[in-house]
Design a protein around this motif. Structure first.
Motif, short mmCIF file in Angstrom:
data_model
loop_
_atom_site.label_atom_id
_atom_site.label_comp_id
_atom_site.label_asym_id
_atom_site.label_seq_id
_atom_site.Cartn_x
_atom_site.Cartn_y
_atom_site.Cartn_z
N THR A 10 35.42 51.52 41.08
CA THR A 10 35.06 50.10 41.05
C THR A 10 35.75 49.36 42.19
OG1 THR A 10 36.88 49.57 39.55
CG2 THR A 10 34.75 50.08 38.54
N ALA A 12 36.36 45.16 43.28
CA ALA A 12 36.19 43.74 43.00
C ALA A 12 36.88 42.99 44.14
CB ALA A 12 36.81 43.37 41.65
N ARG A 14 38.22 39.22 45.89
CA ARG A 14 38.62 37.81 45.71
C ARG A 14 38.89 37.26 47.11
NH1 ARG A 14 42.52 38.40 41.99
NH2 ARG A 14 44.15 38.63 43.54
#
Length: 132
Positions: A10, A12, A14
């Motif tokens: 995974t 992710a 920001r």
């Protein structure tokens, strides 16, 4: 002996004003290292000002192999070319051990010198698709 299924890879992201943070989970290996490299490269040049800092957060990293290490070296090359500093945050013991055995921790986290700026762009060519 118990065999566990592979951990799902995974990513992710920001974005903060001067920082790109990438949360990496699962197995960073031959099958997934190109996904990490392509996605980070794309986000480094996605039309907004280049970040001053790129933080790779490994708190959910299950494992890493030599292909994963190669991806980290290429990310360092690309961040340095942009004048950004690479940070390797929340390193699990197995990553820490690999970085010390290969003696690349100081290299990966050194501030950019500016000498790599155009060479990295010429050597790497275009980046891949938007894969998460």
């Amino acid at each position: 002996m118990t065999h566990l299924p592979p951990s799902e890879f995974t990513l992710a992201f920001r974005h903060e004003p001067a920082t790109l943070t990438v949360l990496i989970g699962g197995e960073l290996d031959y099958d997934t290292s190109d996904d990490l490299l392509d996605e980070v490269s794309r986000r480094l040049t996605a039309g907004r000002p280049s970040p001053a800092d790129v933080r790779l957060d490994f708190r959910e990293l299950a494992s890493i192999d030599s292909s994963g290490l190669t991806a980290l070296l290429m990310i360092h090359r690309r961040t340095s070319a942009l004048g950004a500093t690479l940070h390797l945050d929340n390193r699990p013991a197995h990553l820490e051990r690999l970085l010390h055995l290969t003696a690349v921790l100081d290299h990966l986290t050194a501030p950019p010198t500016g000498t790599e700026v155009h060479q990295a762009e010429e050597d790497d060519g275009p980046t891949g698709a938007d894969v998460i």
